[in-house]
Scaffold this active site. Structure first.
Site, PDB file in Angstrom:
ATOM      1  N   ASP A 117    -112.769 -35.278 -10.900  1.00 16.29           N
ATOM      2  CA  ASP A 117    -113.757 -34.755 -11.843  1.00 16.29           C
ATOM      3  C   ASP A 117    -115.178 -35.227 -11.619  1.00 16.29           C
ATOM      4  OD1 ASP A 117    -111.278 -33.980 -12.674  1.00 16.29           O
ATOM      5  OD2 ASP A 117    -111.147 -35.255 -14.569  1.00 16.29           O
ATOM      6  N   GLU A 153    -103.808 -29.611  -8.520  1.00 15.30           N
ATOM      7  CA  GLU A 153    -103.554 -30.259  -9.615  1.00 15.30           C
ATOM      8  C   GLU A 153    -102.619 -31.524  -9.429  1.00 15.30           C
ATOM      9  OE1 GLU A 153    -106.005 -30.262 -11.858  1.00 15.30           O
ATOM     10  OE2 GLU A 153    -105.533 -28.004 -12.315  1.00 15.30           O
ATOM     11  N   HIS A 154    -103.023 -32.770 -10.058  1.00 16.12           N
ATOM     12  CA  HIS A 154    -102.252 -33.980 -10.001  1.00 16.12           C
ATOM     13  C   HIS A 154    -102.168 -34.359  -8.515  1.00 16.12           C
ATOM     14  CE1 HIS A 154    -101.635 -34.711 -14.255  1.00 16.12           C
ATOM     15  NE2 HIS A 154    -101.724 -33.441 -14.238  1.00 16.12           N
ATOM     16  N   GLY A 163    -112.204 -32.549 -25.266  1.00 16.67           N
ATOM     17  CA  GLY A 163    -110.853 -32.505 -25.277  1.00 16.67           C
ATOM     18  C   GLY A 163    -110.030 -31.560 -24.870  1.00 16.67           C
ATOM     19  N   ALA A 164    -110.572 -30.574 -24.092  1.00 14.94           N
ATOM     20  CA  ALA A 164    -110.328 -29.291 -23.460  1.00 14.94           C
ATOM     21  C   ALA A 164    -109.921 -29.587 -22.090  1.00 14.94           C
ATOM     22  CB  ALA A 164    -111.223 -28.186 -23.672  1.00 14.94           C
ATOM     23  N   GLY A 165    -110.184 -30.518 -21.377  1.00  9.54           N
ATOM     24  CA  GLY A 165    -109.709 -30.694 -19.812  1.00  9.54           C
ATOM     25  C   GLY A 165    -110.767 -30.149 -19.182  1.00  9.54           C
ATOM     26  N   LEU A 166    -112.040 -29.970 -19.662  1.00  7.50           N
ATOM     27  CA  LEU A 166    -113.048 -29.596 -18.829  1.00  7.50           C
ATOM     28  C   LEU A 166    -114.118 -30.692 -18.141  1.00  7.50           C
ATOM     29  CD1 LEU A 166    -113.819 -26.115 -20.464  1.00  7.50           C
ATOM     30  CD2 LEU A 166    -112.435 -26.506 -18.611  1.00  7.50           C
ATOM     31  N   SER A 167    -113.770 -31.882 -18.561  1.00  3.76           N
ATOM     32  CA  SER A 167    -114.080 -33.011 -17.895  1.00  3.76           C
ATOM     33  C   SER A 167    -115.748 -33.451 -18.516  1.00  3.76           C
ATOM     34  CB  SER A 167    -114.455 -32.906 -16.359  1.00  3.76           C
ATOM     35  OG  SER A 167    -113.257 -32.875 -15.979  1.00  3.76           O
ATOM     36  N   GLU A 185    -113.896 -44.918 -16.043  1.00  4.33           N
ATOM     37  CA  GLU A 185    -113.054 -44.321 -16.889  1.00  4.33           C
ATOM     38  C   GLU A 185    -111.763 -44.897 -16.662  1.00  4.33           C
ATOM     39  OE1 GLU A 185    -113.497 -40.553 -17.836  1.00  4.33           O
ATOM     40  OE2 GLU A 185    -111.458 -40.578 -18.573  1.00  4.33           O
TER      41      GLU A 185
END
Ligand code: GLA
Length: 410
Positions: A181, A39-40, A131-135, A169
């Site tokens: 993503d 992540e990141h 908006g749930a971070g699931l792309s 994006e």
């Protein structure tokens, strides 16, 4: 193909016929994603290990013989129209609905790169939670890019489609996201996770063997919409750039251009000379890259327990060093890690809300739902939604049907 998807394809097809009076010529589906670990790291030219999930965006389209694009979002029952001439001049229309800008973004970056596009009628619908971070946005961008690639025979392929999606994006939504993503949505493979080197874009689809190990990927949505993502995300990117400048100086490596090139030993040799904040940000990225590599090795050796342990460490690092967690995500992770049969749990995606991901022994799923979702709900009053997903296939064409029945994947 899941029943849910079959149903969605039939609905989008019917909506297209309804709206435009004829069958679509092309249909495409593209999945959202969940990141297992890494992540990141993508925007630091590091390593990631995501899977595509069985939640998707489906698009149906038909070419027009003029330069007009007519869009319809079937979930929201909203329409938008633009001309390809105008989009070249003013790509981001201030009055356009938010969803439309994801599509306009892809049209615009392709036109800008000189690809010959024409007018189109298009209907889409998605079931990736928003908006749930699931792309959900990457899924829409990749579906749009793939559709345009096919409709206008652009010869792009998955890598280029992912890069155009990321550019759309970055430029349209203003989040300086990395490539993860869009890449997994474009190049994911069923029953595999994708080990991606975000510098070279070399990748390997690694078999997960979850069925044989009787394991499941369980995602829990905290019910807290990702907040502050744009500003905090871009702030983390800036902190990583600062870390590179300071480390280049301290390590006397003027050529250093990314945290990817700093190993743990080199970092430790100068870490105490960095400010506390920059030290923690850099430590997260450097150790996370090492964790991704160790996890992939563990998985390939069939050691799921070691894989899960790396997931747990990743969460700790995202919480303490990178500071992208929230009390809700921390609580979900804590509850999940306490359930017997859970091998690992961590926040997934950018953080600041959204979801956690866990690797769970299938027989423990019932206890997981009770001990994690129900308990969280009782404690916080928020609904925690459980989504158990296989590792799904990346973007694909669906045979353009004349009837909603009998749809087949090409
Ligand atoms: C978001 C971005 C990705 C990646 C993750 C964090 O999902 O879109 O590119 O940076 O956050 O790993």
């Amino acid at each position: 193909m899941s029943e849910l998807l079959d149903y969605q394809i039939a609905r989008v097809h019917a909506a297209f016929v309804d709206r435009f009076g004829d069958a679509p010529e092309w249909m495409v589906r593209a999945p959202g994603r969940v990141n297992l670990i890494g992540e990141h790291t993508d925007y630091n030219e590091g390593f990631v290990f995501p899977v595509a999930i069985d939640r998707e965006v489906v698009i149906a389209a038909r070419r027009r013989d003029d330069r007009t694009v007519r869009l319809y979002a079937n979930n929201l029952q909203q329409a938008d129209t633009f001309s390809l001439e105008a989009i070249a001049e003013v790509p981001k229309a201030p009055g356009a609905p938010t969803w439309s800008n994801y599509l306009r973004g892809v049209f615009s970056v392709l036109l800008e790169a000189g690809h010959p596009l024409g007018g189109l009628e298009l209907v889409f619908e998605g079931n990736v939670p928003l908006g749930a971070g699931l792309s959900s946005s990457a899924a829409l961008e990749v579906a749009t890019g793939t559709l345009l690639d096919r409709c206008f025979d652009l010869g792009l392929g998955g890598r280029a489609i992912a890069l155009f999606g990321q550019k759309a994006e970055n430029e349209f939504v203003g989040v300086q996201c990395g490539i993860m993503d869009q890449f997994i949505s474009a190049l994911g493979k069923q029953d595999h996770a994708l080990f991606l080197d975000c510098r070279s874009l070399d990748y390997r689809n690694v078999p997960l063997h979850l069925d044989a190990a009787d394991l499941a990927i369980a995602i829990v949505d905290s019910g807290v919409k990702r907040g502050l993502v744009d500003s905090q995300f871009n702030a983390r990117r800036a902190e990583c750039r600062t870390a590179v400048v300071h480390l280049a100086e301290l390590l006397e490596r003027p050529e250093l251009s990314s945290l990817r090139d700093v190993d743990e030993a080199a970092f430790l040799s100068v870490a105490e000379r960095l400010s506390d904040l920059i030290r923690r940000r850099a430590r997260h990225v450097i150790t996370e890259n090492a964790r991704v590599q160790a996890s992939v090795e563990a998985l390939e050796a069939g050691d799921f327990a070691a894989f899960g342990a790396q997931m747990n460490r990743s969460h700790q690092s995202l919480k303490d060093d990178y500071e992208v967690s929230t009390p809700e995500l921390d609580r979900l992770v804590e509850l999940a890690q306490a359930v017997p049969g859970v091998l690992g749990a961590r926040l997934t995606g950018a953080g600041f809300g959204g979801c956690i991901v866990s690797l769970v022994a299938r027989p423990a799923l019932e206890a997981f739902e009770r001990e994690v979702c129900e308990r969280y709900q009782a404690e916080t009053g928020r609904v925690a939604t459980l989504l158990v997903t296989p590792a799904a296939e990346g973007v694909g064409l669906i045979e353009a049907p004349t009837q909603a029945e009998g749809l087949k994947r090409r």
